[in-house]
Enzyme design. Structure first.
Site, PDB file in Angstrom:
ATOM      1  CG  HIS A 124      -1.912   0.970   1.388  1.00 57.61           C
ATOM      2  ND1 HIS A 124      -1.663   2.269   1.776  1.00 57.61           N
ATOM      3  CD2 HIS A 124      -3.239   0.893   1.166  1.00 57.61           C
ATOM      4  CE1 HIS A 124      -2.802   2.939   1.795  1.00 57.61           C
ATOM      5  NE2 HIS A 124      -3.777   2.132   1.425  1.00 57.61           N
ATOM      6  CG  ASP A 201       0.538  -2.591   6.253  1.00 57.18           C
ATOM      7  OD1 ASP A 201      -0.420  -2.748   7.023  1.00 57.18           O
ATOM      8  OD2 ASP A 201       0.480  -1.908   5.207  1.00 57.18           O
ATOM      9  CD  GLN A 204      -6.870  -4.633   3.839  1.00 60.88           C
ATOM     10  OE1 GLN A 204      -7.798  -5.412   4.050  1.00 60.88           O
ATOM     11  NE2 GLN A 204      -7.072  -3.370   3.567  1.00 60.88           N
ATOM     12  CE  LYS A 227      -7.210  -0.254   6.165  1.00 59.32           C
ATOM     13  NZ  LYS A 227      -7.941   0.122   4.951  1.00 59.32           N
TER      14      LYS A 227
HETATM   15  N1  PMP Z   1      -1.735  -0.889   4.550  1.00 58.23           N
HETATM   16  C1  PMP Z   1      -2.672  -1.641   3.945  1.00 58.23           C
HETATM   17  C2  PMP Z   1      -2.317  -3.017   3.471  1.00 58.23           C
HETATM   18  C3  PMP Z   1      -3.964  -1.134   3.792  1.00 58.23           C
HETATM   19  O1  PMP Z   1      -4.896  -1.863   3.191  1.00 58.23           O
HETATM   20  C4  PMP Z   1      -4.261   0.166   4.257  1.00 58.23           C
HETATM   21  C5  PMP Z   1      -5.641   0.769   4.109  1.00 58.23           C
HETATM   22  N2  PMP Z   1      -6.257   0.547   2.872  1.00 58.23           N
HETATM   23  C6  PMP Z   1      -3.252   0.888   4.882  1.00 58.23           C
HETATM   24  C7  PMP Z   1      -2.011   0.336   5.016  1.00 58.23           C
HETATM   25  C8  PMP Z   1      -3.473   2.280   5.399  1.00 58.23           C
HETATM   26  O2  PMP Z   1      -4.326   2.267   6.501  1.00 58.23           O
HETATM   27  P1  PMP Z   1      -4.872   3.623   7.151  1.00 58.23           P
HETATM   28  O3  PMP Z   1      -5.392   4.443   6.014  1.00 58.23           O
HETATM   29  O4  PMP Z   1      -5.928   3.172   8.088  1.00 58.23           O
HETATM   30  O5  PMP Z   1      -3.718   4.275   7.851  1.00 58.23           O
END
Ligand code: PMP
Length: 407
Positions: A124, A201, A204, A227
């Site tokens: 991401h 990370d 997910q 999430k």
């Molecule tokens: N890493 C991954 C794998 C994600 O799916 C996401 C959110 N889509 C994030 C990081 C970022 O999360 P946040 O916007 O809640 O900080």
């Protein structure tokens, strides 16, 4: 999970009863954010109505109660991740802030020009850009683990990337686009053989997979509350105590200090050293409630229900002519990205929305991954514990109709 249990769970989420354009809402955008059970929303209400006072500094009753609730929440998170001790849990605004914290503080403490950071092609943006910023600041290099044809990380290439200049590896547990569950335990072992720390990370992963940071031997593990059925604006950085103690603070302000004079400030101990300013103590208690909610149902039960949805959804999607599923890893979480023929994902998403179906379209904040695959993006259906096979049936009927209109 049987039908009755599922009905009871769905009743916990009032938003699932909403009508969208007069249609039943089918919410398949759980990878972006999950809906909230009543217990979590009530916890927020209870916090503001009955427990609200700034924490840590107060001698009065409400302040002490609010402090207790916030610190209990830290314990709940520590137990949820099976951390060795609760001081290793730092509350942040979410995954993004947690990664920025590590990239900034770890970068300050341990990185210099010529060093390297290893990420993967399926990250991401929030696990790319903070490291890129560090690389620009320090004159370092970002190295990228490629993937194989079946959208799994190429472990041979990974081994070859690691060298004496590698300062840290930062990889996702589960891809938000492909659903690939990466073999993070093995990847951590490989990095540790060369004394390289690893950040995982878990944004997910935690809503779907039981995580034990000690068994994984992760040096840092991060996730977002929203999430995993918790509120927005709260997230978690887990870090090994020894490492966190070696890092400088990320932000300065109240709470993170021991003493302040105009000549010199000394810093507080863990975890407060990394929690400058008034923390989101209502958010933390609501997050703890969300974790209890998930634990009451059981992550194993959730995982097996979602796996059924994944299998069923994949099989039903294949009925559609021109269907191309993006993400074919052996070990996959309940995320299905797809394209149909030459139809642009945005068009599919727009028309599905008019039928009450919420899916996500686009690059899903993983533009380098889409570029590497030569696709403009995908349509993504991501499932949660409250989704049903009946919803998948309705989705397939709608998708067939929409595809018919666009072809
Ligand atoms: N890493 C991954 C794998 C994600 O799916 C996401 C959110 N889509 C994030 C990081 C970022 O999360 P946040 O916007 O809640 O900080």
């Amino acid at each position: 999970m049987n039908k009755q249990e599922l009905e009871l769970i769905r009743a916990d989420f009032p938003i699932l009863q909403e009508k969208i354009y007069n249609k039943d809402l089918i919410y398949f955008d759980n990878g972006a954010t999950t809906q909230k059970p009543r217990a979590v929303v009530e916890k927020i209400e209870e916090g503001y109505y009955h427990l609200n006072a700034n924490i840590h500094r107060g001698v009065h009753y409400l302040s002490q109660k609010a402090t207790e609730a916030h610190e209990d929440a830290r314990t709940t998170v520590a137990e949820f991740l099976h951390a060795a001790n609760r001081e290793e849990i730092i509350f942040t605004r979410g995954t993004t802030e947690a990664i920025n914290l590590v990239a900034s503080s770890f970068g300050e403490a341990f990185c210099k020009a010529g060093d390297e950071v290893v990420v993967s092609v399926m990250e991401h943006h929030s696990n790319i850009v903070p490291w890129q910023m560090l690389c620009e600041r320090k004159g370092m290099k970002l190295r990228v683990i490629p993937m194989t044809e079946n959208t799994e990380l190429d472990l041979d290439a990974y081994r070859l990337l690691l060298n004496s200049r590698t300062r840290i590896v930062s990889i996702t547990h589960v891809s938000n686009v492909l659903g690939t569950v990466n073999p993070v335990a093995e990847m951590i072992k490989i990095a540790h053989a060369q004394n390289i720390p690893v950040l995982i990370d878990g944004a997910q992963a935690v809503p779907h997979i039981p995580v034990n940071v000690v068994e994984l031997d992760a040096d840092f593990y991060v996730f977002s509350g929203h999430k995993i059925y918790g509120p927005t604006g709260i997230g978690v950085l887990y870090g090994k105590e020894k490492l966190l103690n070696q890092l400088p603070p990320y932000q300065g302000g109240g709470e993170m200090i021991a003493t302040v004079t105009f000549e010199k400030t000394t810093y507080n101990e863990l975890p407060f050293k990394f929690e400058a300013g008034t923390p989101d103590y209502i958010g933390s208690t609501a997050l703890a409630e969300a974790l209890r909610y998930v634990q009451n149902i059981g992550l194993e039960n959730i995982a097996s229900h979602e796996h059924e949805l994944l299998e069923y959804g994949t099989q039903r999607l294949m009925e559609i002519e021109g269907m191309r599923i993006i993400g074919t890893a052996e070990n996959k979480s309940a995320v299905i990205s797809f394209l149909v023929g030459n139809i642009h994902p945005y068009d599919l998403g727009m028309l599905l929305d008019k039928l009450g179906i919420a899916v996500r379209t686009g690059h899903h904040c993983a533009q380098p991954l889409c570029d590497a695959m030569g696709i403009p993006g995908t349509v993504r259906a991501s499932f949660a514990l409250y989704n049903t096979k009946e919803e998948i049936d309705a989705f397939i009927t709608a998708l067939k109709r929409v595809v018919g209109m666009l072809q």
